[in-house]
Design a protein around this motif. Structure first.
Motif, mmCIF file in Angstrom:
data_model
loop_
_atom_site.group_PDB
_atom_site.id
_atom_site.type_symbol
_atom_site.label_atom_id
_atom_site.label_comp_id
_atom_site.label_asym_id
_atom_site.label_seq_id
_atom_site.Cartn_x
_atom_site.Cartn_y
_atom_site.Cartn_z
ATOM 1 N N ILE A 1 0.872 -1.169 0.000
ATOM 2 C CA ILE A 1 0.000 0.000 0.000
ATOM 3 C C ILE A 1 0.908 1.218 0.000
ATOM 4 C CG2 ILE A 1 -1.818 1.256 1.208
ATOM 5 C CD1 ILE A 1 -2.611 -1.446 2.509
ATOM 6 N N GLY A 2 0.802 2.049 -1.044
ATOM 7 C CA GLY A 2 1.656 3.218 -1.190
ATOM 8 C C GLY A 2 1.334 4.323 -0.204
ATOM 9 N N HIS A 3 2.246 5.257 -0.102
ATOM 10 C CA HIS A 3 2.096 6.369 0.843
ATOM 11 C C HIS A 3 0.836 7.190 0.546
ATOM 12 C CE1 HIS A 3 3.401 9.537 -1.982
ATOM 13 N NE2 HIS A 3 4.223 8.617 -2.469
ATOM 14 N N ASP A 4 0.286 7.761 1.618
ATOM 15 C CA ASP A 4 -0.884 8.643 1.549
ATOM 16 C C ASP A 4 -2.126 7.961 0.978
ATOM 17 O OD1 ASP A 4 0.364 11.154 2.546
ATOM 18 O OD2 ASP A 4 1.639 10.848 0.791
ATOM 19 N N ALA A 5 -2.209 6.645 1.111
ATOM 20 C CA ALA A 5 -3.382 5.898 0.645
ATOM 21 C C ALA A 5 -4.348 5.676 1.805
ATOM 22 C CB ALA A 5 -2.960 4.562 0.044
ATOM 23 N N VAL A 6 -5.591 5.371 1.443
ATOM 24 C CA VAL A 6 -6.623 5.075 2.440
ATOM 25 C C VAL A 6 -7.320 3.779 2.038
ATOM 26 C CG1 VAL A 6 -8.785 5.843 3.491
ATOM 27 C CG2 VAL A 6 -6.995 7.508 2.973
ATOM 28 N N ILE A 7 -7.438 2.884 3.013
ATOM 29 C CA ILE A 7 -8.217 1.655 2.852
ATOM 30 C C ILE A 7 -9.377 1.799 3.834
ATOM 31 C CG2 ILE A 7 -8.185 -0.861 2.891
ATOM 32 C CD1 ILE A 7 -6.162 0.448 0.890
ATOM 33 N N SER A 8 -10.563 2.082 3.324
ATOM 34 C CA SER A 8 -11.706 2.427 4.180
ATOM 35 C C SER A 8 -12.335 1.212 4.846
ATOM 36 C CB SER A 8 -12.771 3.152 3.363
ATOM 37 O OG SER A 8 -12.357 4.456 3.060
ATOM 38 N N GLN A 9 -13.192 1.512 5.816
ATOM 39 C CA GLN A 9 -13.846 0.486 6.603
ATOM 40 C C GLN A 9 -14.627 -0.475 5.723
ATOM 41 O OE1 GLN A 9 -14.538 3.734 6.684
ATOM 42 N NE2 GLN A 9 -16.729 4.016 6.409
ATOM 43 N N GLY A 10 -14.525 -1.742 6.077
ATOM 44 C CA GLY A 10 -15.284 -2.773 5.375
ATOM 45 C C GLY A 10 -14.729 -3.182 4.031
ATOM 46 N N SER A 11 -13.676 -2.518 3.553
ATOM 47 C CA SER A 11 -13.127 -2.912 2.253
ATOM 48 C C SER A 11 -12.401 -4.251 2.399
ATOM 49 C CB SER A 11 -12.197 -1.836 1.703
ATOM 50 O OG SER A 11 -11.155 -1.584 2.618
ATOM 51 N N HIS A 12 -12.272 -4.961 1.293
ATOM 52 C CA HIS A 12 -11.690 -6.306 1.304
ATOM 53 C C HIS A 12 -10.653 -6.397 0.194
ATOM 54 C CE1 HIS A 12 -12.442 -10.736 2.252
ATOM 55 N NE2 HIS A 12 -11.442 -10.713 1.402
ATOM 56 N N LEU A 13 -9.400 -6.542 0.582
ATOM 57 C CA LEU A 13 -8.313 -6.746 -0.376
ATOM 58 C C LEU A 13 -7.963 -8.221 -0.313
ATOM 59 C CD1 LEU A 13 -8.382 -3.691 0.118
ATOM 60 C CD2 LEU A 13 -5.920 -3.680 -0.066
ATOM 61 N N CYS A 14 -8.287 -8.964 -1.368
ATOM 62 C CA CYS A 14 -8.208 -10.424 -1.362
ATOM 63 C C CYS A 14 -7.106 -10.901 -2.300
ATOM 64 C CB CYS A 14 -9.553 -11.012 -1.783
ATOM 65 S SG CYS A 14 -9.567 -12.807 -1.795
ATOM 66 N N GLY A 15 -6.017 -11.403 -1.736
ATOM 67 C CA GLY A 15 -4.880 -11.860 -2.531
ATOM 68 C C GLY A 15 -4.877 -13.345 -2.828
ATOM 69 N N GLY A 16 -5.974 -14.034 -2.570
ATOM 70 C CA GLY A 16 -6.019 -15.475 -2.815
ATOM 71 C C GLY A 16 -7.216 -15.863 -3.654
ATOM 72 N N THR A 17 -7.032 -16.942 -4.412
ATOM 73 C CA THR A 17 -8.111 -17.501 -5.213
ATOM 74 C C THR A 17 -7.795 -18.973 -5.446
ATOM 75 O OG1 THR A 17 -9.456 -17.195 -7.210
ATOM 76 C CG2 THR A 17 -7.068 -16.873 -7.451
ATOM 77 N N HIS A 18 -8.563 -19.616 -6.291
ATOM 78 C CA HIS A 18 -8.326 -21.012 -6.635
ATOM 79 C C HIS A 18 -8.295 -21.156 -8.144
ATOM 80 C CE1 HIS A 18 -8.942 -22.622 -2.548
ATOM 81 N NE2 HIS A 18 -9.745 -21.571 -2.423
ATOM 82 N N ASP A 19 -7.498 -22.100 -8.613
ATOM 83 C CA ASP A 19 -7.418 -22.401 -10.037
ATOM 84 C C ASP A 19 -8.611 -23.278 -10.398
ATOM 85 O OD1 ASP A 19 -6.884 -23.276 -12.603
ATOM 86 O OD2 ASP A 19 -4.861 -24.001 -12.148
ATOM 87 N N ILE A 20 -9.579 -22.718 -11.104
ATOM 88 C CA ILE A 20 -10.798 -23.470 -11.424
ATOM 89 C C ILE A 20 -10.552 -24.588 -12.440
ATOM 90 C CG2 ILE A 20 -12.322 -21.560 -10.840
ATOM 91 C CD1 ILE A 20 -12.663 -21.101 -13.894
ATOM 92 N N HIS A 21 -9.388 -24.584 -13.084
ATOM 93 C CA HIS A 21 -9.069 -25.631 -14.057
ATOM 94 C C HIS A 21 -8.285 -26.772 -13.436
ATOM 95 C CE1 HIS A 21 -10.675 -22.995 -17.071
ATOM 96 N NE2 HIS A 21 -9.849 -22.038 -16.682
ATOM 97 N N SER A 22 -7.918 -26.637 -12.180
ATOM 98 C CA SER A 22 -7.167 -27.664 -11.469
ATOM 99 C C SER A 22 -8.139 -28.695 -10.889
ATOM 100 C CB SER A 22 -6.365 -26.992 -10.346
ATOM 101 O OG SER A 22 -5.869 -27.938 -9.454
ATOM 102 N N HIS A 23 -7.756 -29.966 -10.926
ATOM 103 C CA HIS A 23 -8.629 -31.017 -10.391
ATOM 104 C C HIS A 23 -8.920 -30.829 -8.905
ATOM 105 C CE1 HIS A 23 -4.763 -32.571 -9.048
ATOM 106 N NE2 HIS A 23 -5.420 -33.354 -8.213
ATOM 107 N N ASN A 24 -8.003 -30.187 -8.181
ATOM 108 C CA ASN A 24 -8.183 -29.989 -6.738
ATOM 109 C C ASN A 24 -8.451 -28.527 -6.377
ATOM 110 O OD1 ASN A 24 -5.649 -28.934 -7.232
ATOM 111 N ND2 ASN A 24 -4.708 -29.850 -5.424
ATOM 112 N N PHE A 25 -8.774 -27.708 -7.400
ATOM 113 C CA PHE A 25 -8.969 -26.271 -7.182
ATOM 114 C C PHE A 25 -7.778 -25.687 -6.424
ATOM 115 C CE2 PHE A 25 -13.432 -27.716 -7.565
ATOM 116 C CZ PHE A 25 -13.771 -26.968 -8.676
ATOM 117 N N GLN A 26 -6.592 -25.897 -6.985
ATOM 118 C CA GLN A 26 -5.345 -25.478 -6.344
ATOM 119 C C GLN A 26 -5.416 -24.028 -5.884
ATOM 120 O OE1 GLN A 26 -2.330 -27.256 -5.684
ATOM 121 N NE2 GLN A 26 -2.038 -25.401 -4.486
ATOM 122 N N LEU A 27 -5.039 -23.819 -4.639
ATOM 123 C CA LEU A 27 -4.993 -22.477 -4.072
ATOM 124 C C LEU A 27 -3.890 -21.678 -4.757
ATOM 125 C CD1 LEU A 27 -6.240 -20.752 -1.823
ATOM 126 C CD2 LEU A 27 -4.515 -21.693 -0.282
#
Length: 186
Positions: free
Chosen positions: A95-121
């Motif tokens: 997060i760079g200088h002078d930035a604001v992340i407001s209440q209730g916001s969601h920064l999500c750095g994870g997902t799953h590979d929908i093409h993987s047999h096990n939905f690889q994280l």
């Protein structure tokens, strides 16, 4: 950190070291971070730094903010992270200088590979540029970069990087709605 090729129904998705670190952080968050008084920013900065976060000067992370992995967090100077914000930083989160992340916001750095047999994280980095503002209840997805000065409107969803500096985006999915005027520094 993420164990590739596992069976998520019967095996852990993360290394033992990662799980122990997150469990320890979870106890510290619950007992010492979450319960701290709102003005105790220095105390919360110290706790985050103890767990490996790299924080600039005058960072205000409020006690209701949820941070998944402080050791994956880098925050510039004069940044605010509001109560109820979720920093689900399975990958690096900057997060760079002078930035604001407001209440209730969601920064999500994870997902799953929908093409993987096990939905690889899968973990992806998120980069929030300097002078950017992620407004209340907005969602920023894995691998997204927000250009400097970018504003993401309340309850917006951003799943692709925004490369246009000093622009305003809103909606689901977020669309450019205007330019942002850059104010001269005092």
């Amino acid at each position: 950190m993420i164990l590739p090729g596992n069976d998520p129904a019967t095996q852990p998705s993360f290394t033992l070291g990662n799980r122990v670190a997150r469990a320890t952080w979870g106890v510290v968050w619950l007992l010492l971070f979450r319960t701290s008084p709102r003005p105790a920013h220095a105390w919360r900065r110290a706790l985050l730094r103890l767990f490996g976060a790299r924080l600039g000067a005058h960072v205000h992370v409020y006690p209701g903010a949820r941070i998944w992995a402080p050791w994956q967090l880098e925050i510039g100077d004069r940044v605010g992270v509001g109560d109820g914000a979720t920093l689900y930083n399975m990958g690096p989160l900057r997060i760079g200088h002078d930035a604001v992340i407001s209440q209730g916001s969601h920064l999500c750095g994870g997902t799953h590979d929908i093409h993987s047999h096990n939905f690889q994280l899968v973990a992806r980095a998120i980069d929030i540029g300097p002078h950017a503002w992620v407004c209340a209840d907005a969602f920023v997805g894995p691998g997204v970069r927000l250009a400097p000065g970018c504003v993401v409107g309340a309850r917006s969803v951003v799943m692709k990087s925004i490369d246009e500096p000093w622009s305003v985006w809103a909606g689901h999915p977020a669309q450019r709605i205007s330019a942002r005027q850059r104010e001269a520094s005092p």
